[in-house]
Design an enzyme around this catalytic site. Structure first.
Site, PDB file in Angstrom:
ATOM      1  N   HIS A  71      14.963  11.352 -48.776  1.00  0.00           N
ATOM      2  CA  HIS A  71      15.723  10.175 -48.023  1.00  0.00           C
ATOM      3  C   HIS A  71      16.373   9.417 -49.397  1.00  0.00           C
ATOM      4  CE1 HIS A  71      13.976  10.375 -44.099  1.00  0.00           C
ATOM      5  NE2 HIS A  71      12.830  11.036 -44.829  1.00  0.00           N
ATOM      6  N   ASP A 113      15.608  13.102 -38.202  1.00  0.00           N
ATOM      7  CA  ASP A 113      14.203  12.668 -39.172  1.00  0.00           C
ATOM      8  C   ASP A 113      14.058  11.088 -39.148  1.00  0.00           C
ATOM      9  OD1 ASP A 113      12.194  13.526 -40.678  1.00  0.00           O
ATOM     10  OD2 ASP A 113      13.070  12.313 -42.174  1.00  0.00           O
ATOM     11  N   ASP A 169       9.833  14.627 -48.634  1.00  0.00           N
ATOM     12  CA  ASP A 169       9.779  13.549 -47.684  1.00  0.00           C
ATOM     13  C   ASP A 169      10.014  12.420 -48.660  1.00  0.00           C
ATOM     14  OD1 ASP A 169      10.136  12.173 -45.236  1.00  0.00           O
ATOM     15  OD2 ASP A 169       8.250  12.342 -44.595  1.00  0.00           O
TER      16      ASP A 169
END
Lengths: 312, 427
Positions: B65, B155, B308
């Site tokens: 991210h 997500d 992640d």
């Protein structure tokens, strides 16, 4: 023994010896409240902040009275009347209170662990007055004090705690406290209200209230919250009262000298019938009396006890 | 300009393993051989001494991210690309939960543009399955693919509507786009903030049961079977999930899966003392789950390791535990934590490179192998050099990691994208 803890955050972090020290001190403090002039100068010049992020009448007034009986200056901050609603973080609050030289911060918060965070951020002593569904150590200590006064011991008793264990900080602290002192703790309630792996805290579990009460020295009933119906935890107060409520009939299974306790506020007719709540076995009001004494002891001890406080 | 990577142990799983030289010219691999003679003119060739080091196809983190656009105070595409480079990654896949959401071609192209000027790792954006991640309306997959999206995911949010997930799998198949599933049953997860179990019970925190994840994975496997479309399962954290994926693979269903370094390194005990840097979704699980994750990595049930990487500022983490943001940064600790598995004998070095490089590439349809003609996307690492993690030195803007001050062994020493060196601790 010297009391060395900066903070009182949960029962898990108190040793057996520390618990005994607190209870012994509370027994001595109790006498002060029975005097005609209910005040000693012990904590004169100390500042106690009551930081309450959750509504509370009983616990807050109990701490407030405890502070005043020891001549500390106490001030109350509630979430609705402070900068807490203006977006100030807990860490900011901690720093501000420290800048004002608060000696003790007594904190009630809806988030589990909030007092732990506060304690890390400030040099002031922090006493947890109830955090989320985690801990309520002063409640457990006052419960233990009350039981010890009535039974003469905290060892080898059978303590039944009945109700919504999952959402109860009182239950968690009492499980840890009583089992640490050598008593047997048995939990009962609907399976939806028994948290996963709660046995690891040192208690056994049954879904049968009669079994839990059987032979119990102490039966502690927990308040049931109507809003839990929304989380599918129970269908109705009617069925709860019938299956899990404490009635006179059910109480016959306990020992003859059983003690009935409730941390309050009581839902008469739901978790406990009025006849039991107000009956001869009930020590619910003794708990309230012990509360002031235990909180006086906690304030005294975290402020250095005999070491630092001005003795009179 | 020619570059020779000299004398390193070159590992390209299944094809190369031995001490070799690699020659690059104009950003492409032109020769791989045991000994490459490059004549004696030193000036026109740069030699990188890789002796004692491991040379592998560039690492790929298929789940990060970068908060750009929208929350640039946590991470930008540029800082994220540099953090990736320092972690040994030559390519990353950015998740679409930016603000605005990457659910349209303009945002996809913006991210790619920013990445080009970052002088860091490559970025392959993952676009949203549904408009605004709302789970109500499909995005324009054809347009997104043409804009450069490599896969699709909501997500952060699961696609709760099973019919919508079915249609997404079918429609994406027409464009050759992979669906990446954030598998979570929101009603089971409820208000949970950590793993359900003894630690949550003791700490008085609402728990998230394992099945909140595995029940959603089982549904998605069933939908992949129904639609005969490939599906990739993000951030696997539970033993039940590993079992479900293993079983589906045995039955020939086109499912692949990733786990993150924190799930094979930590358990819910890390939440102790209300450490918000151990708060993530899915949450850190029990040691039984960690064991199952390790088994899943070892037997190939879990194809990939992805971080992640979830940057958050201190103002989102230094708050009450239940209010704290989910997630930790991972790009600059992933490889050392992976190498720990090699040291412990859970994975061979080759298997680790598969999970951090060639498997993610295969799942995404990228050719990153070390062969003549391919772009020189290469990572050079030491497998065993001891070092201490210093979050203050990270390239990432954010500092939310539970691994600060950990003593680890092995790390990336040089990262190269298309022959361009984007991180170098060798020279």
């Amino acid at each position: 023994m010297q009391f060395a803890k900066k903070d009182i955050l949960d029962m898990g972090s108190l040793s057996r010896e520390e618990i005994t020290l607190i209870l012994d001190m509370a027994d001595r403090m109790k006498e002060i409240s029975e005097r005609p002039v209910k005040k000693v100068p012990t904590l004169r010049g100390k500042t106690v902040v009551l930081l309450f992020h959750e509504p509370s009448t009983r616990t807050r007034s109990s701490f407030d009275i405890a502070a005043k009986r020891l001549s500390a200056d106490s001030i109350s901050i509630s979430a609705s009347s402070s900068s807490l609603v203006k977006g100030e973080t807990l860490i900011d609050t901690a720093r501000n209170l420290e800048a004002m030289h608060a000696d003790v911060i007594v904190m009630r918060h809806s988030s589990s662990g909030a007092p732990h965070m506060l304690a890390r951020a400030t040099k002031a002593a922090v006493i947890n007055a109830g955090d989320g569904t985690h801990a309520h150590p002063s409640q457990a200590l006052l419960d233990m004090m009350t039981v010890r006064q009535n039974k003469g011991t905290l060892g080898r008793l059978r303590i039944a705690i009945i109700g919504d264990i999952a959402h109860s900080r009182v239950a968690r602290s009492n499980i840890e406290g009583f089992s640490k002192m050598g008593s047997e703790v048995i939990l009962a309630g609907p399976p939806t209200m028994i948290p996963k792996e709660v046995e690891t805290l040192g208690a056994s579990v049954t879904y049968d209230v009669d079994e839990a009460i059987h032979g119990a020295d102490v039966v502690m009933m927990l308040r049931i919250q109507k809003e839990r119906q929304r989380d599918f935890l129970f269908p109705s107060e009617r069925e709860y009262a019938k299956v899990y409520g404490l009635t006179e009939k059910r109480l016959r299974k306990a020992r003859e000298d059983v003690l009935i306790m409730h941390p309050g506020p009581v839902n008469r007719g739901v978790e406990i019938s009025p006849a039991v709540a107000d009956g001869p076995y009930s020590i619910i009001l003794d708990q309230v009396t012990s509360g002031v004494a235990v909180r006086m002891a906690l304030l005294y001890l975290v402020l250095g006890g005999a070491k630092n406080a001005g003795k009179n | 300009m020619r570059v020779k990577i000299s004398g390193g142990r070159v590992i390209d799983p299944g094809t190369l393993d031995g001490v070799m030289d690699i020659l690059l010219e104009d950003g492409k691999i032109t020769d791989i051989a045991e000994k490459i003679e490059t004549g004696d003119v030193e000036g026109d060739i740069r030699v990188i001494d890789a002796s004692g080091k491991i040379v592998t196809p560039g690492l790929i983190d298929m789940h990060v991210h970068f908060r750009d656009p929208g929350h640039e105070y946590k991470e930008t595409v540029r800082t994220g690309c540099l953090a990736a480079a320092h972690g040994g990654f030559t390519g990353v896949c950015t998740m679409p939960n930016t603000d605005p959401v990457n659910d349209n071609r303009q945002i996809t192209e913006y991210i790619i543009r920013e990445a080009r000027i970052a002088n860091g790792a490559r970025v392959w954006p993952v676009a949203a399955i549904s408009k605004g991640l709302q789970g109500k309306q499909l995005c324009e997959y054809g347009d997104l693919r043409d804009g450069g999206a490599i896969a699709l995911s909501d997500d952060g949010n699961p696609v709760s509507d099973s019919q919508m997930m079915r249609r997404a799998l079918e429609y994406a198949k027409g464009f050759g786009l992979l669906i990446i599933s954030h598998a979570e049953d929101l009603s089971l997860a409820g208000s949970g903030v950590m793993n359900e179990g003894a630690v949550a019970t003791r700490m008085g925190l609402p728990g998230i049961p394992n099945v909140a994840e595995s029940i959603a994975i089982m549904r998605d496997i069933a939908l992949a079977e129904l639609t005969d479309a490939p599906i990739h399962i993000a951030h696997v954290s539970t033993r039940e999930s590993v079992h479900a994926i293993r079983d589906a693979k045995k039955r020939g269903i086109r499912v692949t899966a990733e786990t993150a370094p924190h799930y094979f390194t930590l358990t819910d005990e890390a939440v102790e003392a209300y450490n918000t840097n151990a708060k993530m979704n899915p949450p850190l699980r029990s040691h039984h789950d960690r064991e199952a994750i390790l088994e899943g990595l070892a037997d190939g049930t879990l194809d990939a390791i992805a971080t992640d990487h979830a940057p958050h500022a201190i103002i989102e983490k230094e708050v009450e535990f239940d209010h704290a943001a989910n997630g930790i940064i991972g790009l600059e600790t992933s490889l050392p934590l992976g190498l720990k598995l090699v040291e412990k004998g859970i994975l061979s070095l080759t298997a680790l490179i598969e999970k951090m490089s060639v498997n993610p590439a295969r799942i995404l349809g990228i050719d990153n192998r070390l062969k003549v003609g391919n772009p020189a996307d290469i990572t050079i690492m030491t497998p065993d050099q001891p070092h201490i993690v210093k979050v203050a030195d990270f390239q990432s803007i954010s500092r939310n990691t539970p691994f600060d001050a950990w003593s680890l062994k092995g790390k990336a020493l040089l990262t190269m994208v298309g022959g361009n060196i984007i991180f170098d601790e060798i020279s």
